[in-house]
Write a protein that holds these residues in place. Structure first.
Motif, PDB file in Angstrom:
ATOM      1  N   ILE A  90       0.844  -1.192   0.000  1.00 52.46           N
ATOM      2  CA  ILE A  90       0.000   0.000   0.000  1.00 52.46           C
ATOM      3  C   ILE A  90       0.875   1.237   0.000  1.00 52.46           C
ATOM      4  N   SER A  91       0.512   2.229  -0.811  1.00 50.13           N
ATOM      5  CA  SER A  91       1.248   3.490  -0.898  1.00 50.13           C
ATOM      6  C   SER A  91       0.291   4.564  -1.391  1.00 50.13           C
ATOM      7  N   PRO A  92       0.757   5.814  -1.517  1.00 49.59           N
ATOM      8  CA  PRO A  92      -0.116   6.840  -2.117  1.00 49.59           C
ATOM      9  C   PRO A  92      -0.599   6.506  -3.521  1.00 49.59           C
ATOM     10  N   TYR A  93       0.047   5.529  -4.159  1.00 52.06           N
ATOM     11  CA  TYR A  93      -0.407   5.082  -5.477  1.00 52.06           C
ATOM     12  C   TYR A  93      -1.673   4.217  -5.399  1.00 52.06           C
ATOM     13  N   SER A  94      -2.048   3.780  -4.209  1.00 51.62           N
ATOM     14  CA  SER A  94      -3.137   2.801  -4.060  1.00 51.62           C
ATOM     15  C   SER A  94      -4.503   3.462  -4.156  1.00 51.62           C
ATOM     16  N   ARG A  95      -4.722   4.141  -5.250  1.00 52.07           N
ATOM     17  CA  ARG A  95      -5.983   4.830  -5.502  1.00 52.07           C
ATOM     18  C   ARG A  95      -6.464   4.530  -6.909  1.00 52.07           C
ATOM     19  N   MET A  96      -7.776   4.513  -7.078  1.00 50.09           N
ATOM     20  CA  MET A  96      -8.354   4.361  -8.406  1.00 50.09           C
ATOM     21  C   MET A  96      -8.283   5.698  -9.135  1.00 50.09           C
ATOM     22  N   LYS A  97      -7.696   5.700 -10.335  1.00 48.51           N
ATOM     23  CA  LYS A  97      -7.603   6.926 -11.132  1.00 48.51           C
ATOM     24  C   LYS A  97      -8.340   6.709 -12.447  1.00 48.51           C
ATOM     25  N   ARG A  98      -9.198   7.665 -12.784  1.00 48.75           N
ATOM     26  CA  ARG A  98      -9.997   7.573 -14.012  1.00 48.75           C
ATOM     27  C   ARG A  98      -9.577   8.663 -14.984  1.00 48.75           C
ATOM     28  N   HIS A  99      -9.497   8.291 -16.252  1.00 50.60           N
ATOM     29  CA  HIS A  99      -9.119   9.263 -17.276  1.00 50.60           C
ATOM     30  C   HIS A  99     -10.350  10.003 -17.783  1.00 50.60           C
ATOM     31  N   ARG A 100     -10.134  11.218 -18.229  1.00 49.07           N
ATOM     32  CA  ARG A 100     -11.229  12.089 -18.650  1.00 49.07           C
ATOM     33  C   ARG A 100     -11.950  11.533 -19.875  1.00 49.07           C
ATOM     34  N   LYS A 101     -13.254  11.704 -19.876  1.00 53.73           N
ATOM     35  CA  LYS A 101     -14.082  11.334 -21.023  1.00 53.73           C
ATOM     36  C   LYS A 101     -15.053  12.467 -21.292  1.00 53.73           C
ATOM     37  N   GLY A 102     -14.897  13.136 -22.414  1.00 50.37           N
ATOM     38  CA  GLY A 102     -15.805  14.228 -22.752  1.00 50.37           C
ATOM     39  C   GLY A 102     -15.454  15.498 -21.997  1.00 50.37           C
ATOM     40  N   ASN A 103     -16.403  16.412 -21.936  1.00 48.45           N
ATOM     41  CA  ASN A 103     -16.201  17.702 -21.280  1.00 48.45           C
ATOM     42  C   ASN A 103     -16.757  17.660 -19.861  1.00 48.45           C
ATOM     43  N   GLU A 104     -15.914  18.036 -18.914  1.00 45.18           N
ATOM     44  CA  GLU A 104     -16.322  18.067 -17.504  1.00 45.18           C
ATOM     45  C   GLU A 104     -16.802  19.473 -17.148  1.00 45.18           C
ATOM     46  N   VAL A 105     -17.787  19.537 -16.307  1.00 43.65           N
ATOM     47  CA  VAL A 105     -18.283  20.818 -15.767  1.00 43.65           C
ATOM     48  C   VAL A 105     -17.854  20.867 -14.307  1.00 43.65           C
ATOM     49  N   GLN A 106     -16.782  21.616 -14.035  1.00 39.77           N
ATOM     50  CA  GLN A 106     -16.238  21.651 -12.691  1.00 39.77           C
ATOM     51  C   GLN A 106     -16.852  22.783 -11.883  1.00 39.77           C
ATOM     52  N   GLU A 107     -16.718  22.645 -10.543  1.00 42.22           N
ATOM     53  CA  GLU A 107     -17.273  23.642  -9.625  1.00 42.22           C
ATOM     54  C   GLU A 107     -16.549  24.973  -9.812  1.00 42.22           C
TER      55      GLU A 107
END
Length: 287
Positions: A270-287
């Motif tokens: 286990i390390s800081p790498y132990s996270r699920m990462k998703r790549h962008r799909k389409g246009n995101e509407v951020q806060e």
């Protein structure tokens, strides 16, 4: 899905409690200032960051009074010492919309963190410095233009810090800042940072915690429930689990945040790498 009016009074009492603590530590020896910062102030200040988390979901006054929640968040921010509330709101909404989104969700550690903090000793240091990584990570992953509310949050906070320094002295100021730094670093409550989304078990990226520290953290441990129903205040999340027990009781969960911290530091897998990462799909509407 309705506001929790009790949250308002709890936050007010917590802020006032810290104000009293600022006064009580002003003439103590430095060793006692730091002792009480860790033993008491850290619990209050970490709990306050989670109250701000609740307020960021408009749980204090409801969605129809969104600006009331923003101003209340700035008030709750005062004993933390560092302007935090408004920026947290902006980034936390993205965390819910794009969980694990590469370049969007700033809860995901950087590649440098995953590469460097990979040994037991380095992970221990990383846990201690967690508040600094959380503060500066957005500047590298997903910098946003500064909003007028962030400027207001900063001006009010710095003014408050200056008033504390001139009225009560440097020890009260150090107590306030040390309580935040220590409380968000190597502290039992800080186990929730790692418990929430680090993949200790493959295929499970979000975990709940059902231990006693939920009493101090507005039930942030009910994290699967929170991500399923982000508009339900923390007070009611145990009821969500009770109503839908067949969905939650079979999921892996924790009963100790201290054990989470220990396992994270000592487990070589286990390390800081132990996270699920998703790549962008389409246009995101951020806060």
């Amino acid at each position: 899905m309705k506001p929790d009016s009790n949250l308002i009074w709890i936050v007010i009492m917590m802020v006032l409690t810290q104000f009293v603590a600022f006064y009580l530590v002003k003439d103590l020896d430095w060793k006692w200032v730091l002792f009480w910062a860790y033993a008491f102030g850290s619990c209050i200040n970490h709990s306050m960051t989670l109250a701000i988390h609740e307020v960021s979901h408009n749980s204090a006054f409801g969605h129809c009074k969104a600006m009331w929640n923003r101003w209340f968040g700035i008030f709750a921010n005062l004993p933390i010492g560092v302007p935090y509330s408004i920026s947290f709101k902006r980034y936390h909404m993205d965390h819910h919309r794009y969980l694990g989104g590469d370049g969007i969700d700033v809860d995901i550690p950087t590649d440098f963190e995953g590469w460097f903090f990979c040994t037991t000793f380095r992970k221990f240091i990383w846990v201690i410095l967690q508040p600094l990584f959380y503060a500066f990570r957005p500047l590298f992953i997903n910098p946003k233009p500064i909003s007028y509310l962030e400027i207001i949050n900063t001006v009010i906070q710095i003014t408050f810090d200056i008033v504390i320094y001139y009225v009560l002295g440097v020890k009260s100021l150090v107590y306030m800042l040390a309580a935040s730094l220590l409380g968000l670093g190597l502290h039992p409550i800080s186990g929730h940072f790692i418990a929430e989304h680090y993949m200790f078990l493959k295929g499970h990226e979000t975990y709940s915690y059902y231990g006693p520290l939920n009493l101090l953290t507005f039930n942030v441990g009910y994290h699967n429930e929170h991500h399923d129903f982000p508009n339900i205040p923390g007070k009611s999340l145990p009821l969500v689990r009770k109503i839908a027990a067949e969905y939650y009781d079979s999921l892996p969960h924790y009963n100790s945040w201290i054990k989470v911290l220990y396992d994270f530091v000592t487990d070589d897998t286990i390390s800081p790498y132990s996270r699920m990462k998703r790549h962008r799909k389409g246009n995101e509407v951020q806060e």
